[in-house]
Design a protein around this motif. Sequence first.
Motif, short mmCIF file in Angstrom:
data_model
loop_
_atom_site.label_atom_id
_atom_site.label_comp_id
_atom_site.label_asym_id
_atom_site.label_seq_id
_atom_site.Cartn_x
_atom_site.Cartn_y
_atom_site.Cartn_z
N ALA A 199 -48.46 56.15 76.10
CA ALA A 199 -49.17 56.51 74.87
C ALA A 199 -48.83 57.94 74.44
N GLN A 200 -48.77 58.84 75.41
CA GLN A 200 -48.50 60.25 75.11
C GLN A 200 -47.07 60.50 74.64
N THR A 201 -46.16 59.59 74.96
CA THR A 201 -44.75 59.76 74.58
C THR A 201 -44.33 58.79 73.48
N ASN A 202 -45.31 58.19 72.82
CA ASN A 202 -45.06 57.32 71.66
C ASN A 202 -44.23 56.09 71.99
N ARG A 203 -44.52 55.49 73.12
CA ARG A 203 -43.92 54.20 73.47
C ARG A 203 -44.96 53.10 73.29
N ARG A 204 -44.50 51.90 72.98
CA ARG A 204 -45.39 50.75 73.02
C ARG A 204 -45.61 50.38 74.49
N PHE A 205 -46.73 49.76 74.79
CA PHE A 205 -47.06 49.50 76.20
C PHE A 205 -47.79 48.18 76.35
N ILE A 206 -47.42 47.45 77.42
CA ILE A 206 -48.17 46.29 77.88
C ILE A 206 -48.37 46.46 79.37
N GLY A 207 -49.62 46.27 79.83
CA GLY A 207 -49.91 46.44 81.25
C GLY A 207 -50.88 45.40 81.75
N PHE A 208 -50.79 45.13 83.06
CA PHE A 208 -51.65 44.15 83.70
C PHE A 208 -52.36 44.80 84.89
N GLU A 209 -53.65 44.50 85.04
CA GLU A 209 -54.42 44.98 86.19
C GLU A 209 -55.45 43.90 86.56
N ILE A 210 -55.37 43.42 87.79
CA ILE A 210 -56.21 42.31 88.22
C ILE A 210 -57.64 42.74 88.52
N ASP A 211 -57.84 44.00 88.90
CA ASP A 211 -59.16 44.50 89.28
C ASP A 211 -59.90 44.98 88.03
N GLU A 212 -61.04 44.36 87.74
CA GLU A 212 -61.78 44.68 86.51
C GLU A 212 -62.23 46.13 86.47
N LYS A 213 -62.59 46.68 87.63
CA LYS A 213 -63.05 48.07 87.68
C LYS A 213 -61.96 49.02 87.18
N TYR A 214 -60.75 48.85 87.68
CA TYR A 214 -59.67 49.73 87.27
C TYR A 214 -59.20 49.44 85.85
N PHE A 215 -59.26 48.17 85.47
CA PHE A 215 -58.93 47.82 84.09
C PHE A 215 -59.83 48.58 83.11
N LYS A 216 -61.12 48.63 83.41
CA LYS A 216 -62.06 49.31 82.52
C LYS A 216 -61.81 50.82 82.49
N ILE A 217 -61.38 51.37 83.62
CA ILE A 217 -61.02 52.79 83.66
C ILE A 217 -59.85 53.09 82.73
N VAL A 218 -58.83 52.23 82.79
CA VAL A 218 -57.67 52.41 81.91
C VAL A 218 -58.07 52.25 80.45
N GLU A 219 -58.89 51.25 80.19
CA GLU A 219 -59.36 50.99 78.83
C GLU A 219 -60.07 52.21 78.27
N GLU A 220 -60.91 52.84 79.07
CA GLU A 220 -61.64 54.02 78.62
C GLU A 220 -60.71 55.20 78.43
N LYS A 221 -59.76 55.39 79.32
CA LYS A 221 -58.79 56.48 79.18
C LYS A 221 -58.00 56.34 77.88
N LEU A 222 -57.58 55.12 77.57
CA LEU A 222 -56.78 54.91 76.36
C LEU A 222 -57.60 55.15 75.09
N ARG A 223 -58.91 54.87 75.16
CA ARG A 223 -59.76 55.19 74.00
C ARG A 223 -59.77 56.70 73.73
#
Length: 223
Positions: A199-223
């Motif tokens: 995101a910081q380098t203006n690339r498109r991104f797709i990512g997968f994370e099986i653990d809901e706890k860490y997924f929500k952390i990433v989601e919040e960081k990206l917001r």
Amino acid sequence: MIYNIDCIRGAKQYLDDESVDLIVTDPPYNLGFGGTTQTKTKRPRFEIIANDKLSHAEYQSFTYKWLSEAYRVLKIQCHIYVCIDWRMYPYMVLWMKKVGFIIKNCIVWDKQQMGMGWQYRFQHEFIIFAVKGSSNVRRIKSRKKIDIWRIPRISGNKMIHPTEKPESLMKEIIINSSEEGELVVDFFMGSGPVAISAAQTNRRFIGFEIDEKYFKIVEEKLR
């Protein structure tokens, strides 16, 4: 786009053949690691992450499956970077070769601070650098780049994931091996250093994370 889903199923569902410009990922090392035990309780700070405590046969099967998906979705001539440590390095190299990747180099990440152990304490990890295809392969940005990177690790009391990597490490990879607007994929997002760096380098991104706890952390960081 990020998905709270197993990466093998996620790749099959959301990624087309040869649609990805760069893969950067930090898979489980199958060491059953829950973080440092240097705590008041002498217990690891974290739960063991998914697929990090399998039998060797199970881990090999799991790795073949996600590597096969990675090979399918990566564009010809493009790069993949896979984090690993010295104990699993020879296996990962062998399995990457078997699915079709060509190993170009091994980057040594010097964390600048020693970790755990007694028989020479750990201060490094490996990053396997490989490509898909054998001719006209994309070059990294500069011929002056070397294969030892001195980048400080995240201190133990600041880590939010047991195998967390610094964003500066992932950003270096992304800048070296992709252009703005291109698609970067991470099969094991963890706490999201690849996602944030993309995101910081203006690339498109797709990512997968099986653990809901860490997924929500990433989601919040990206917001």
